[in-house]
Design an enzyme around this catalytic site. Structure first.
Site, PDB file in Angstrom:
ATOM      1  CG  HIS A  48       1.767  -7.622   8.111  1.00  0.00           C
ATOM      2  ND1 HIS A  48       3.039  -7.992   7.876  1.00  0.00           N
ATOM      3  CD2 HIS A  48       1.852  -6.234   8.192  1.00  0.00           C
ATOM      4  CE1 HIS A  48       3.821  -6.958   7.466  1.00  0.00           C
ATOM      5  NE2 HIS A  48       3.232  -6.000   7.732  1.00  0.00           N
ATOM      6  CE1 TYR A  49       2.351  -9.125   0.462  1.00  0.00           C
ATOM      7  CE2 TYR A  49       3.735 -10.938   0.514  1.00  0.00           C
ATOM      8  CZ  TYR A  49       3.105 -10.151  -0.308  1.00  0.00           C
ATOM      9  OH  TYR A  49       3.132 -10.295  -1.918  1.00  0.00           O
ATOM     10  CB  SER A  50       3.808 -14.736   5.748  1.00  0.00           C
ATOM     11  OG  SER A  50       5.069 -14.031   5.390  1.00  0.00           O
ATOM     12  CB  SER A  80      -2.694 -11.507   3.816  1.00  0.00           C
ATOM     13  OG  SER A  80      -1.643 -11.165   3.084  1.00  0.00           O
TER      14      SER A  80
END
Length: 252
Positions: free
Chosen positions: A158-160, A162
């Protein structure tokens, strides 16, 4: 510390109450700027305003804002312009990690919230501020992406995702604004040891450290040095670029 010429420039820093955003605000103030801190944490905002104002440098204002809500972002933009008269630079530093987990095991609402804050929030701030910069004939935007957006960290899809999206947004927006004297760039830090570590597992923190050739984490002040230069008039011919802050991990 090298001094940049930000005399009487107004810089908005999202996520400015803590971490890299706070370091950026401090560096900007020491270079002559006025700063507006935008953050969701009203209590921490007031504390940070008190600390920064006590230095006796530029004017410091704060706005409590939900960056995923377009009405809240637009209201923050209007309030900042009413307070300072203009917005010359925007640094999109606010972000969350959403914790760690395998892609198929992360809760859907957590995955979506990370995308909303880290990517859509930056889109909304740019959407609100860019027309004012175009009208003024000047602007600098710096988006704080991540090395994870280049490489994709396991247990952080999810972080990657985004941050990869934020890199794409930076490049597209920069090309749209290339003839407007509004420059848009991104930085891709490796992990900096800030409060954001509190939402990561020890295993993930160790994984990130193992990937850094310098064998240490980024310091917020080091990030601020590059970010504030990109937000200054000295940065005049770089736009749509991605600047490495990864201690040698990812140099492309």
């Amino acid at each position: 510390m090298n001094q940049l010429d930000l005399k009487d420039r107004v810089m908005v820093v999202t996520g400015g109450a803590r971490g890299i955003g706070y370091a950026v605000a401090l560096r900007a103030l020491r270079s002559g700027a006025h700063v507006a801190l935008w953050d969701i944490d009203a209590e921490r905002l007031e504390r940070s305003r008190g600390e920064l104002s006590a230095l006796g440098l530029g004017q410091v204002s704060v706005v409590t804002v939900e960056l995923t809500d377009d009405a809240s972002v637009e209201a923050a933009t209007r309030q900042t312009i009413e307070t300072h008269g203009a917005i010359h630079a925007l640094v999109n530093s606010a972000g969350i990690t959403g914790g760690n987990g395998l892609t198929w095991e992360l809760p859907v609402d957590v995955w979506r919230r990370v995308i909303e804050v880290n990517l859509i929030g930056c889109y909304l701030t740019c959407r609100a501020v860019v027309p004012r910069m175009i009208e003024a004939g000047y602007g600098r935007i710096v988006n704080i992406a991540s090395v994870a957006g280049k490489e994709g960290n396991p247990n952080a899809s999810h972080y990657s995702a985004s941050k990869a999206g934020l890199i794409g947004l930076t490049k597209s927006l920069a090309k749209e604004l290339a003839t407007k004297n509004v420059l848009v760039n991104a930085v891709t830090p490796t992990a900096a040891k800030t409060e954001i570590f509190d939402s990561m597992s020890p295993q993930h923190i160790e994984y990130m450290l193992s990937k850094i050739p310098m064998n240490r984490f980024l310091l917020p002040d080091e990030a601020a040095s590059m970010i504030v230069w990109l937000a200054s008039e000295d940065c005049a011919f770089s736009t749509g670029a991605v600047f490495d802050l990864s201690g040698g991990r990812s140099t492309y």
